[in-house]
Each structure stands twice: as structure tokens, then as C-alpha cells.
Design a protein around this motif. Structure first.
Motif, PDB file in Angstrom:
ATOM      1  N   LEU A  48     -21.782  87.071   5.099  1.00  0.00           N
ATOM      2  CA  LEU A  48     -22.621  88.165   4.726  1.00  0.00           C
ATOM      3  C   LEU A  48     -22.826  88.486   3.407  1.00  0.00           C
ATOM      4  O   LEU A  48     -22.754  89.702   2.806  1.00  0.00           O
ATOM      5  CB  LEU A  48     -21.909  89.535   5.628  1.00  0.00           C
ATOM      6  CG  LEU A  48     -21.762  89.343   7.069  1.00  0.00           C
ATOM      7  CD1 LEU A  48     -20.743  90.824   7.359  1.00  0.00           C
ATOM      8  CD2 LEU A  48     -23.019  89.192   7.663  1.00  0.00           C
ATOM      9  N   VAL A  64     -28.356  85.800   9.272  1.00  0.00           N
ATOM     10  CA  VAL A  64     -26.906  85.666   9.608  1.00  0.00           C
ATOM     11  C   VAL A  64     -26.953  85.174  11.083  1.00  0.00           C
ATOM     12  O   VAL A  64     -26.015  84.033  11.354  1.00  0.00           O
ATOM     13  CB  VAL A  64     -26.432  87.178   9.466  1.00  0.00           C
ATOM     14  CG1 VAL A  64     -25.036  87.405  10.075  1.00  0.00           C
ATOM     15  CG2 VAL A  64     -26.656  87.649   8.100  1.00  0.00           C
ATOM     16  N   LYS A  88     -15.714  92.572   5.415  1.00  0.00           N
ATOM     17  CA  LYS A  88     -16.892  92.024   5.732  1.00  0.00           C
ATOM     18  C   LYS A  88     -16.968  90.540   5.646  1.00  0.00           C
ATOM     19  O   LYS A  88     -17.833  89.890   6.517  1.00  0.00           O
ATOM     20  CB  LYS A  88     -18.068  92.966   5.189  1.00  0.00           C
ATOM     21  CG  LYS A  88     -17.656  94.370   5.525  1.00  0.00           C
ATOM     22  CD  LYS A  88     -18.951  95.203   4.523  1.00  0.00           C
ATOM     23  CE  LYS A  88     -20.288  94.768   4.261  1.00  0.00           C
ATOM     24  NZ  LYS A  88     -20.798  95.585   3.480  1.00  0.00           N
TER      25      LYS A  88
END
Length: 670
Positions: A586, A595, A291
Motif C-alpha cells: 500500500l 493494488v 497497513k
């Protein structure tokens, strides 16, 4: 014998050693019949056996018999940990004469095997750490330690879990090997053809198309093998000659391929070996690393894509005729079944399964797909019809009734029907060849992981990392940018002599804790080091990916390395942006809007920096304009409300100015 030679040309005895190595790794990963420490030891033993038998050169002469003797010594000594496992545990730290002999011999063989496989730089660096452990007590000042006995050093490096058999070797003997094997099977099944056709069909006809094909195909291949050098020698065989044919210089063609291929190490879901080592080092699930890496990976390839687009515009280089490009949808229709193991792997990783389990299942799906075709090819027509509809029905309910793993197994068998017409008689031969390929490709990673254990062992034993960190924090405690710059320079300097894995291990041990103390989030601090470890592999004078591309491009590795840095230069801003805006990875964000804002800002900063480094956008950019856009990009990177406002204003003014000026140039040309 060159260590990059194809395993297809291996002598028969070494070939079967490689196959046995892969079988051992698959079996221990699937069933865990022996302890982790024993698996690590035998893993290193196999690596020593293969390296010394593959490269039996001594004093300028090839002496195969001596290579086999040294390799077999390393292999047989690795079983010492298995045979005397309980005794070693009972007397932990108390060395016998036999322990000392085995420990010293293994350390010496690992150093020599690494020199043969990786060159002299890494053994020298690790040797300096070893000397520090032995004689560091005699150093002046704060870097002197209290002193450690020779037996204590050997015990730490040869029998503990912080030396040769430490975390890097654990990761190499589990995750890394399986994923390399996974990529080996998929490549032999035709994944390179699928990705090349897909890239050619989507971007081959656009401006600078051949270079964009290199970026896209290398990025896609990076999702399954995570190896920069492997990407260069596979996709590069096709993309580099293609770029040269359409007007790109040899150095630039090699530089584009090297840059794109190195990005495979940060491209999820597989990424490179460092990602698995990072997950174990900082004790977070692998999916968290994925991620954190996904947005920077996309930005990295956007950087390369944008740079080659600008260079193509500046040099007037066009794409291939559209009629010469394959249909991307036809490529997917023809080879879609190859995506099943990859989709299954990603699904399992994001379902919370461990990388070891996910990699084992992904490899199993590939084998089921290949052998399923061979097995059902002998069935009668009626039997095939019944099997097909049975599997189709099971697939429709498989996910709900049986779970994700069974579902993908059924889908793999269903896809095997499409392979019946392929040459099923070659399936067994190709599978055995893939086992040998995987073992051969794992050697550089495995031996580097073993040797850098020396560094980890000495750092943990002496505590030198804390002292080094204190010195750097003293320099950069009031200036995060300075600390980041010093860390970047450390990564780049180390990268001039050693590959990404030992580079990351050294700098993460020394520099990442410093960044953490300066307020940088844990994953971001390690990703910063990881990212510049990749950039270091493109840095002259020693750049592994560039030198791998040299024989294909028919120019020097140094020229390719310089061009690779030009292509990737805008990518230097991404790690800095992630530190100042962790939402880019993230991390530490409050809403999706944050973001999105950071990603948009990063895209514009990369666009501007690309213009500054290439001197072109819609038309050629003057020197003062290049300085202007460089400053504008820096304002966007700074991540301060005032600097953001200045950066956006400067960006808007430049875009309007450049558009109007380019329209004027086009009007004059008309």
C-alpha cells in the motif's frame, strides 16, 4: 534452570519480583510519573534481576546466592539514573569515577545476562562492534575511524539514548511489554481454546486439515502476542501431536507449526516487537506499519496454507472426520467476549491513538472484563437485572455520547455478566499469575533490545553504516536485484545466530539505507529487512522456532528447520514483489486497481512456486514442469510489462495443460 520453564514453577521470591515488574510497567505506562530515561534504566534493572536469579549457574554449578547478588547489583545500579538524573543531565558527556563504575558494570551484566538467556552468538556479534569502537582506529583502509576514548564509549553506551537505553529499550519498556502482558491475560482467559476451536471447525475436516489448523490457529494467536516461539510452545502443544496422529512426519509437523508461528510477527494488529521498533526508528505512526504489513502477512499465511494443502494431496493425507470437529460458531458464541479487548485495541490503533495508549486501554479492557465478573457476581438478582439493562442502554448510546474508549469499557462490563458463572474466586489468582507470565515472557525480548543498543551506539558514534552502505551501493548501484539479494543473504546469515529483533536492528542500520538510496520506498525497505529477519529464524543451523518445536515433535530442530523452509519457500518472493511493486504494501500506488492487480499476481506467483517446490497440484508434477512453473513465477515477480505478459501466458498454458493431464490421470485410475 531452563529459561522456558513455566512461571507457575517460579520460586516465590522471583515470582513476586515478576509481578512487581509488571505492575511497575503498567503504572509508568498509564501515568508517566518519571522520565523515559529512568523508566528504561529500571526496566533493564528488573530484567537483569530476573535473569540472574532465574539462571544462577556459574562454572557448571547452581549458586543462587551469587545470582541474587549480581541481579541485585544490576537492579540497584539502575536507580543511579533516577537518583542522579539532574546531575547526569548537567554534566552530559563528562564522566565521573562513579559514572564509569556504574556504566562498566551495567554493560558487563547486560552481556552476561544475554548470554544466559539467548546463547553466545548475539554477545559475540555485539562484542565485535564494541571492539570496533575501542580499536577501530587501527584498522587499515576506509573502515578505520578517528578513534574514541574509553570514557566516550562508556558514556555513549551506558548513559546516552543511543546505547543500552536507546530506541529498542524504549520500545521494550513501553509497547512491547504491554502487548506481551495483554496476550498473557487473554491466553489465560481462554483465547487459545477459542482460536483452536475456530481453526478446527473451519478447516479441520478439509484435505490436510490438521496442518491447516496449525496455520490458522497460529496466525490468529499471532494477532495478540506477536511472538513466534511463544506460539510454538502454546498452539504447538495441540497442533503438532494432531498432525502426527493423522500421518504427517514429526519433522514436517514441527516445520508447519514453526513456519506458521513465526508469521505471527508480521500479523497485524499487534505484530511483533520489531514493528514497534520500526515505527520509532523511521518515525512513522504505527498504523502505517500495520497497513504496510497486512497484505504481505496474509500472503505469508496463504503460502503456508497452500504448501500444506499440496503436501497433503501428494501424500494422500486427509482431514479429521467432520463430526469430530467443533462447531466454529458455537466457539464464538461461547467465548465472543474475549474478542472485545482485541477489537477495542484495533479500533483505537486505527483511530489514531498511539500503540502505548491503545495497549494500555486493551489491557485495561481485559482486566475490566475479568474483574467485572468477579465484582458483579456478589450482587442480588434484581441488582444484576438493573445493571444489565443500564449497561445495555449505555452501550447503545456510548459510542456517540462518550467516545470509543468509554463505549468499549461499557461493552466489557456488559460482557462480564457472561462470566459470572465462571470461577470468579480464581480471578485474582489468575490475574496475578498473568502478571508474572507477562514479565517472564518479556525477558528474551527485553535483554536482546538492551544489548543491541551496543551496536546502534557504535554505528552512530563511528559512522560505519555509511561506509558499509557505500561499499554495497558500489556493488549493486546498477543492479537493484543484486543489492536486494545481498541484503537478503545478510539477514539470513545473521539469523543463523541471533533472533529477529537484533537481526532487524543490525540490518536496518546497515542495509535499509542502501535500499532507500536505490529508490526503494522507506517503509518497503525496512519491511524487506524485517521479512527476511523472520525467514532467518527458520534458517538452519540455528532456528529458534524450530528448536522450540523439537521437544514437542520429538525430533531434531535441524530436521524441523529444513521442513520449515520447504513450507515457507514460496514466501521468499513476497518481499521482492513488494520492492518492485510497492502497491503490495500500500505504498506509492495510484488507484485501488493497481493494488488488486499486484495482489492477484502475487497469489498466482505463490501458487506456481508452491507447485514447483512440492511437485504436486491436482496430480504429481514432472521435473520439467516444475522448472517451467518456477520460471513462470519469476516472470510474474519481475514486475515489468513484458515479463508480466510472458508470466501470465506461461501460467495460463500450465494451468490448462495440468488440468487436462490430471483429468487423464483420473480417467485412467477410474
Amino acid at each position: 534452570m531452563d529459561h522456558d520453564q513455566s512461571v507457575a514453577a517460579l520460586p516465590r521470591s522471583i515470582f513476586w519480583v515478576a509481578v512487581l515488574f509488571s505492575v511497575f510497567q503498567i503504572y509508568t505506562a498509564a501515568f508517566s510519573p518519571i522520565s523515559s530515561q529512568v523508566v528504561r534504566a529500571i526496566h533493564v534493572g528488573f530484567v537483569l534481576l530476573m535473569i540472574f536469579t532465574l539462571m544462577p549457574t556459574f562454572f557448571g554449578r547452581k549458586i543462587p546466592a551469587l545470582g541474587w547478588i549480581l541481579g541485585l547489583i544490576g537492579f540497584v545500579f539502575s536507580f543511579y539514573h533516577w537518583v542522579f538524573e539532574s546531575d547526569l543531565t548537567a554534566r552530559a558527556g563528562e564522566m565521573t569515577t562513579e559514572d564509569m563504575v556504574v556504566g562498566i558494570v551495567i554493560i558487563a551484566l547486560v552481556f552476561e545476562a544475554t548470554r544466559r538467556m539467548m546463547g553466545i552468538a548475539l554477545p559475540i556479534i555485539c562484542g565485535l562492534f564494541l571492539l570496533y569502537g575501542l580499536y577501530g582506529e587501527f584498522l587499515p583502509g576506509s573502515f578505520a575511524h578517528r578513534g574514541y576514548g574509553f570514557d566516550q564509549i562508556i558514556s555513549t553506551l551506558s548513559f546516552g539514548t543511543e546505547g543500552i537505553y536507546g530506541t529498542p529499550t524504549y520500545v521494550s519498556s513501553t509497547y512491547i511489554f504491554l502487548f506481551i502482558l495483554f496476550g498473557s491475560f487473554l491466553e489465560r482467559a481462554g483465547m487459545i481454546t477459542l482460536f483452536s476451536d475456530l481453526a478446527m471447525g473451519t478447516v479441520g475436516h478439509t484435505r490436510g486439515g490438521p496442518a491447516k489448523v496449525s496455520v490458522v490457529s497460529s496466525g490468529l494467536m499471532g494477532t495478540i502476542n506477536g511472538s513466534g516461539v511463544a506460539n510454538v510452545v502454546t498452539t504447538g502443544q495441540f497442533t503438532i501431536p494432531l498432525m502426527k496422529r493423522f500421518g504427517y512426519s514429526s519433522a514436517f509437523a514441527g516445520g508447519v507449526e514453526a513456519t506458521s508461528s513465526m508469521g505471527g510477527q508480521i500479523m497485524p494488529p499487534v505484530m511483533g516487537a520489531v514493528a514497534f521498533i520500526m515505527a520509532e526508528t523511521i518515525n512513522v505512526p504505527y498504523v502505517e506499519i500495520v497497513k504496510a504489513a497486512i497484505i504481505p502477512a496474509i500472503l505469508y499465511f496463504f503460502t503456508a496454507f497452500w504448501t500444506v494443502h499440496l503436501v497433503a494431496g501428494r501424500e494422500g493425507l486427509f482431514g479429521l472426520p467432520k463430526e469430530e470437529c467443533p462447531n466454529p460458531w458455537a466457539a464464538i458464541r461461547t467465548h465472543w467476549y474475549l474478542l472485545i479487548p482485541l477489537i477495542g485495541l484495533v479500533s483505537l490503533l486505527f483511530s489514531g491513538y498511539t500503540p502505548l495508549f491503545s495497549g494500555t486501554v486493551g489491557l485495561g479492557l481485559t482486566v475490566i472484563l475479568i474483574f467485572g465478573a468477579a465484582a458483579i457476581s456478589g450482587c442480588s438478582r434484581n441488582t444484576l437485572r438493573y445493571l444489565f439493562w443500564l449497561l445495555l442502554g449505555l452501550a447503545c448510546t456510548g459510542f456517540v455520547k462518550f467516545g470509543v474508549i468509554t463505549f468499549f469499557v461499557i461493552i466489557a462490563l456488559l460482557a462480564a455478566f457472561l462470566l459470572i458463572q465462571r470461577h470468579s474466586k480464581d480471578v485474582l489468582r489468575d490475574s496475578i499469575q498473568s502478571l508474572a507470565d507477562g514479565a517472564r515472557h518479556a525477558l528474551p525480548v527485553a535483554i536482546a533490545c538492551a544489548l543491541v543498543g551496543v551496536i546502534i551506539g557504535i554505528i552512530n558514534l563511528t559512522g560505519v553504516a555509511a561506509e558499509f552502505g557505500g561499499q554495497v551501493i558500489a556493488i549493486g548501484k546498477d543492479n537493484l536485484l543484486l543489492a536486494l539479494f545481498l541484503t537478503m543473504i545478510t539477514c539470513l546469515v545473521l539469523g543463523m545466530g541471533i533472533p529477529t529483533i537484533p537481526n532487524y536492528i543490525i540490518t536496518s542500520s546497515l542495509a535499509a539505507p542502501i535500499l532507500l538510496q536505490l529508490g526503494v520506498p522507506l517503509i518497503v525497505s525496512h519491511m524487506f529487512v524485517f521479512y527476511f529477519g523472520i525467514m532467518a529464524d527458520l534458517t538452519p543451523p540455528v532456528a529458534l522456532a524450530a528448536f522450540a518445536a523439537a521437544p514437542i515433535a520429538k525430533t531434531t530442530g535441524l530436521k524441523i528447520s529444513i521442513q520449515a523452509l520447504r513450507v515457507a519457500i514460496a514466501g521468499f518472493i513476497v518481499p521482492y514483489m513488494a520492492v518492485y511493486s510497492p502497491a503490495l504494501m500500500l505504498q506509492d500506488y495510484t488507484s485501488p486497481i493497481e493494488v488488486i492487480y499486484v495482489v492477484v499476481k502475487a497469489v498466482f506467483a505463490i501458487v506456481l512456486w508452491g507447485v514447483a517446490t512440492t511437485g504436486f497440484m491436482r496430480t504429481k508434477v514432472q521435473v520439467w514442469e516444475r522448472v517451467y512453473v518456477f520460471v513462470a513465477a519469476a516472470m510474474l515477480v519481475w514486475a515489468d510489462p513484458i515479463s508480466d505478459q510472458i508470466g501470465w501466458a506461461m501460467t495460463a498454458l500450465f494451468l490448462v495443460w495440468h488440468y487436462l493431464r490430471s483429468r487423464g490421470v483420473e480417467h485412467k485410475a477410474a
